[in-house]
Design a protein around this motif. Structure first.
Motif, PDB file in Angstrom:
ATOM      1  N   GLY A  44      25.206 -16.652 -21.196  1.00 12.69           N
ATOM      2  CA  GLY A  44      24.617 -17.416 -22.288  1.00 12.69           C
ATOM      3  C   GLY A  44      23.111 -17.394 -22.341  1.00 12.69           C
ATOM      4  O   GLY A  44      22.495 -18.244 -22.980  1.00 12.69           O
ATOM      5  N   LEU A  45      22.469 -16.441 -21.670  1.00  9.63           N
ATOM      6  CA  LEU A  45      21.014 -16.352 -21.536  1.00  9.63           C
ATOM      7  C   LEU A  45      20.446 -17.527 -20.750  1.00  9.63           C
ATOM      8  O   LEU A  45      19.232 -17.667 -20.625  1.00  9.63           O
ATOM      9  N   SER A  46      21.353 -18.360 -20.193  1.00  3.63           N
ATOM     10  CA  SER A  46      20.904 -19.546 -19.471  1.00  3.63           C
ATOM     11  C   SER A  46      21.413 -19.595 -18.033  1.00  3.63           C
ATOM     12  O   SER A  46      21.090 -20.530 -17.299  1.00  3.63           O
ATOM     13  N   GLY A  47      22.199 -18.618 -17.625  1.00  3.56           N
ATOM     14  CA  GLY A  47      22.749 -18.600 -16.275  1.00  3.56           C
ATOM     15  C   GLY A  47      23.140 -17.191 -15.878  1.00  3.56           C
ATOM     16  O   GLY A  47      23.019 -16.247 -16.649  1.00  3.56           O
ATOM     17  N   GLY A  48      23.647 -17.044 -14.665  1.00  6.51           N
ATOM     18  CA  GLY A  48      24.110 -15.755 -14.180  1.00  6.51           C
ATOM     19  C   GLY A  48      23.115 -15.062 -13.276  1.00  6.51           C
ATOM     20  O   GLY A  48      21.956 -15.472 -13.158  1.00  6.51           O
ATOM     21  N   ILE A  63      14.343 -10.940 -23.519  1.00  8.69           N
ATOM     22  CA  ILE A  63      14.420  -9.622 -24.176  1.00  8.69           C
ATOM     23  C   ILE A  63      13.313  -8.717 -23.639  1.00  8.69           C
ATOM     24  O   ILE A  63      13.542  -7.527 -23.369  1.00  8.69           O
ATOM     25  N   LYS A  64      12.128  -9.277 -23.464  1.00  2.00           N
ATOM     26  CA  LYS A  64      11.022  -8.496 -22.892  1.00  2.00           C
ATOM     27  C   LYS A  64      11.371  -8.013 -21.485  1.00  2.00           C
ATOM     28  O   LYS A  64      11.035  -6.871 -21.109  1.00  2.00           O
ATOM     29  N   ASP A  65      12.060  -8.855 -20.709  1.00  2.00           N
ATOM     30  CA  ASP A  65      12.460  -8.456 -19.366  1.00  2.00           C
ATOM     31  C   ASP A  65      13.443  -7.290 -19.412  1.00  2.00           C
ATOM     32  O   ASP A  65      13.344  -6.347 -18.622  1.00  2.00           O
ATOM     33  N   ALA A  66      14.390  -7.365 -20.329  1.00  2.00           N
ATOM     34  CA  ALA A  66      15.364  -6.277 -20.468  1.00  2.00           C
ATOM     35  C   ALA A  66      14.654  -4.966 -20.797  1.00  2.00           C
ATOM     36  O   ALA A  66      14.961  -3.909 -20.223  1.00  2.00           O
ATOM     37  N   ALA A  67      13.683  -5.035 -21.706  1.00  2.00           N
ATOM     38  CA  ALA A  67      12.928  -3.832 -22.072  1.00  2.00           C
ATOM     39  C   ALA A  67      12.100  -3.323 -20.892  1.00  2.00           C
ATOM     40  O   ALA A  67      12.014  -2.113 -20.656  1.00  2.00           O
ATOM     41  N   ALA A  68      11.505  -4.238 -20.138  1.00  2.00           N
ATOM     42  CA  ALA A  68      10.692  -3.833 -18.986  1.00  2.00           C
ATOM     43  C   ALA A  68      11.540  -3.140 -17.926  1.00  2.00           C
ATOM     44  O   ALA A  68      11.088  -2.188 -17.278  1.00  2.00           O
ATOM     45  N   SER A  69      12.774  -3.596 -17.752  1.00  2.00           N
ATOM     46  CA  SER A  69      13.655  -2.958 -16.771  1.00  2.00           C
ATOM     47  C   SER A  69      14.043  -1.549 -17.220  1.00  2.00           C
ATOM     48  O   SER A  69      14.177  -0.642 -16.389  1.00  2.00           O
ATOM     49  N   PHE A  70      14.206  -1.367 -18.530  1.00  2.00           N
ATOM     50  CA  PHE A  70      14.478  -0.008 -19.027  1.00  2.00           C
ATOM     51  C   PHE A  70      13.262   0.875 -18.795  1.00  2.00           C
ATOM     52  O   PHE A  70      13.397   2.034 -18.367  1.00  2.00           O
ATOM     53  N   ALA A  71      12.080   0.346 -19.084  1.00  2.00           N
ATOM     54  CA  ALA A  71      10.860   1.136 -18.901  1.00  2.00           C
ATOM     55  C   ALA A  71      10.688   1.534 -17.438  1.00  2.00           C
ATOM     56  O   ALA A  71      10.305   2.674 -17.141  1.00  2.00           O
ATOM     57  N   TRP A  72      10.986   0.611 -16.516  1.00  3.75           N
ATOM     58  CA  TRP A  72      10.897   0.949 -15.092  1.00  3.75           C
ATOM     59  C   TRP A  72      11.841   2.104 -14.768  1.00  3.75           C
ATOM     60  O   TRP A  72      11.474   3.049 -14.069  1.00  3.75           O
ATOM     61  N   THR A  73      13.059   2.007 -15.283  1.00  2.98           N
ATOM     62  CA  THR A  73      14.058   3.042 -15.021  1.00  2.98           C
ATOM     63  C   THR A  73      13.613   4.383 -15.591  1.00  2.98           C
ATOM     64  O   THR A  73      13.700   5.421 -14.911  1.00  2.98           O
ATOM     65  N   TYR A  74      13.129   4.367 -16.810  1.00  2.00           N
ATOM     66  CA  TYR A  74      12.695   5.598 -17.462  1.00  2.00           C
ATOM     67  C   TYR A  74      11.568   6.278 -16.678  1.00  2.00           C
ATOM     68  O   TYR A  74      11.536   7.512 -16.552  1.00  2.00           O
ATOM     69  N   ARG A  75      10.681   5.480 -16.116  1.00  2.00           N
ATOM     70  CA  ARG A  75       9.518   6.025 -15.413  1.00  2.00           C
ATOM     71  C   ARG A  75       9.789   6.368 -13.951  1.00  2.00           C
ATOM     72  O   ARG A  75       9.050   7.157 -13.355  1.00  2.00           O
ATOM     73  N   MET A  79      21.879  -4.747 -27.131  1.00  2.00           N
ATOM     74  CA  MET A  79      21.697  -4.394 -28.542  1.00  2.00           C
ATOM     75  C   MET A  79      20.275  -4.652 -29.019  1.00  2.00           C
ATOM     76  O   MET A  79      19.720  -3.875 -29.794  1.00  2.00           O
ATOM     77  N   MET A  80      19.668  -5.737 -28.555  1.00  2.00           N
ATOM     78  CA  MET A  80      18.321  -6.045 -29.026  1.00  2.00           C
ATOM     79  C   MET A  80      17.315  -4.975 -28.605  1.00  2.00           C
ATOM     80  O   MET A  80      16.516  -4.513 -29.426  1.00  2.00           O
ATOM     81  N   ILE A  81      17.344  -4.548 -27.337  1.00  2.00           N
ATOM     82  CA  ILE A  81      16.361  -3.536 -26.938  1.00  2.00           C
ATOM     83  C   ILE A  81      16.758  -2.149 -27.409  1.00  2.00           C
ATOM     84  O   ILE A  81      15.919  -1.252 -27.491  1.00  2.00           O
ATOM     85  N   GLY A  82      18.038  -1.978 -27.750  1.00  2.00           N
ATOM     86  CA  GLY A  82      18.499  -0.673 -28.209  1.00  2.00           C
ATOM     87  C   GLY A  82      18.475  -0.484 -29.712  1.00  2.00           C
ATOM     88  O   GLY A  82      18.641   0.637 -30.198  1.00  2.00           O
ATOM     89  N   MET A  83      18.238  -1.591 -30.454  1.00  2.00           N
ATOM     90  CA  MET A  83      18.265  -1.505 -31.914  1.00  2.00           C
ATOM     91  C   MET A  83      16.942  -1.904 -32.564  1.00  2.00           C
ATOM     92  O   MET A  83      16.628  -1.440 -33.652  1.00  2.00           O
ATOM     93  N   ASP A  84      16.189  -2.786 -31.922  1.00  2.00           N
ATOM     94  CA  ASP A  84      14.886  -3.210 -32.449  1.00  2.00           C
ATOM     95  C   ASP A  84      13.787  -2.496 -31.657  1.00  2.00           C
ATOM     96  O   ASP A  84      13.583  -2.774 -30.476  1.00  2.00           O
ATOM     97  N   PRO A  85      13.058  -1.579 -32.279  1.00  2.00           N
ATOM     98  CA  PRO A  85      12.102  -0.746 -31.543  1.00  2.00           C
ATOM     99  C   PRO A  85      10.902  -1.485 -30.972  1.00  2.00           C
ATOM    100  O   PRO A  85      10.199  -0.948 -30.112  1.00  2.00           O
ATOM    101  N   GLN A  86      10.657  -2.722 -31.404  1.00  2.00           N
ATOM    102  CA  GLN A  86       9.437  -3.414 -30.966  1.00  2.00           C
ATOM    103  C   GLN A  86       9.410  -3.687 -29.465  1.00  2.00           C
ATOM    104  O   GLN A  86       8.340  -3.777 -28.863  1.00  2.00           O
ATOM    105  N   TRP A  87      10.582  -3.793 -28.813  1.00  2.00           N
ATOM    106  CA  TRP A  87      10.602  -4.199 -27.411  1.00  2.00           C
ATOM    107  C   TRP A  87      10.210  -3.075 -26.463  1.00  2.00           C
ATOM    108  O   TRP A  87       9.567  -3.320 -25.437  1.00  2.00           O
ATOM    109  N   ASP A  89      18.963 -12.563 -38.733  1.00  2.00           N
ATOM    110  CA  ASP A  89      17.530 -12.445 -38.949  1.00  2.00           C
ATOM    111  C   ASP A  89      16.976 -11.543 -37.848  1.00  2.00           C
ATOM    112  O   ASP A  89      17.726 -10.791 -37.222  1.00  2.00           O
ATOM    113  N   LYS A  90      15.683 -11.609 -37.590  1.00  2.00           N
ATOM    114  CA  LYS A  90      15.087 -10.686 -36.627  1.00  2.00           C
ATOM    115  C   LYS A  90      15.433 -11.012 -35.177  1.00  2.00           C
ATOM    116  O   LYS A  90      15.011 -10.294 -34.276  1.00  2.00           O
ATOM    117  N   THR A  91      16.209 -12.074 -34.959  1.00  2.00           N
ATOM    118  CA  THR A  91      16.733 -12.349 -33.624  1.00  2.00           C
ATOM    119  C   THR A  91      18.168 -11.834 -33.484  1.00  2.00           C
ATOM    120  O   THR A  91      18.811 -12.092 -32.463  1.00  2.00           O
TER     121      THR A  91
END
Length: 293
Positions: free
Chosen positions: A75-79, A117-129, A154-162, A205-207
């Motif tokens: 739920g974006l709040s645990g785990g 969402i920023k964290d998810a994108a940062a983890s992808f960037a780490w992996t890519y690099r 889906m958010m980091i894979g569909m919205d290019p801003q992240w 919307d954009k979220t």
């Protein structure tokens, strides 16, 4: 009450029941920080230092392997991060051609939108690099996650801003495999940012991943539980059906969809009870996605 119980399930039960062991041919490096020292200093968030780590399980004697990034649910709040057993049952993993990365990210409401969402994108960037340092191919990075992790996928894979701050385009993602992810705005995001409407009132919307539907997205495999079981979250299958239909209508070249009979929202953990058909579909998805690159 139901959502509190669901969060407890993901925090306490999932890591215990689905955490998988590495094989003799793999090596696991735990708690790798995926933000640079400069980024951590600039943000100056103690919670970032506490949560933003990943575990990497990779084949020791393999070169050019693919990588699967996994975002846990809750739920974006645990785990908490864990290696999903279903992906360790795939032929690609068994043949020593797949690494799996399990990611921890900041949780709301302690972390305000859109830090997770920023964290998810940062983890992808780490992996890519960095994955090439371990023998992996940065052009073969897949992203997956269960429930809230599917939303992040889906958010980091569909919205290019992240990914844009890292100079990474969406075309660098080999494929997306959201598992029971929310395609409309996540119910907790709506609550935390004050969007009007009750939990099951859909907002696009954009979220919301659906806002960014396009034929130019990476290959996508939408994996769902069974709506007839009564155990999948209400509306979850239907909103993913809408996403699937929209992608097909826009002539997206490679999108798959499956609803697993008898499986509820528990499929989002991708545990050892994941249907063989889904695992077979994942292997076919991997093979076709890499081939079409």
């Amino acid at each position: 009450m139901k959502m509190r119980l669901l969060a407890v399930f993901f925090v306490l039960f999932v890591p215990l029941c689905v955490n998988a062991e590495e094989t003799s041919n793999t090596e696991t490096v735990k708690n790798i920080p995926y933000y640079t020292d400069e980024a951590i200093k600039a943000e100056n968030d103690p919670y970032q230092k506490e949560r933003c780590f990943l575990d990497l399980c990779y084949p020791k004697d393999s070169k050019g392997f693919a990588t699967l990034i996994w975002f846990h649910g809750g739920g974006l709040s645990g785990g908490s991060k864990y290696l999903p057993p279903a992906y360790m049952q795939t032929d690609l993993y068994k043949k020593g051609k797949l690494a799996i990365i399990a990611v921890n990210y900041r949780l709301g409401p302690k972390a305000e939108y859109p830090k997770y969402i920023k964290d998810a994108a940062a983890s992808f960037a780490w992996t890519y690099r960095n994955i090439a340092k371990y023998g992996g191919d940065p052009s073969k990075i897949f992203v997956s996650g269960g429930s809230a992790g599917g939303y992040l996928t889906m958010m980091i894979g569909m919205d290019p801003q992240w990914l844009a701050p890292y100079g990474i385009g969406l075309d660098k993602i080999a494929g997306l495999l959201p598992v029971s992810g929310q395609a409309t705005s996540h119910f907790n995001v709506k609550k935390w940012i004050g969007t009007p409407g009750k939990r099951y009132a859909p907002v696009i919307d954009k979220t919301a991943p659906l806002f960014f539907v396009s034929k130019d997205l990476s290959p996508i495999y939408l994996i769902l539980g069974d709506r007839k079981s009564g155990k999948e979250i209400p509306c979850r299958v239907e909103e993913n059906e809408l996403l699937y239909s929209a992608l097909k209508a826009l002539n997206h070249p490679f999108v798959m969809f499956s609803e697993s009979p008898g499986m509820g929202h528990g499929i989002a953990s991708m545990g050892k009870d994941t249907p063989d058909k889904v695992i077979k579909n994942i292997d076919e998805f991997f093979a076709k996605a890499v081939k079409e690159q």
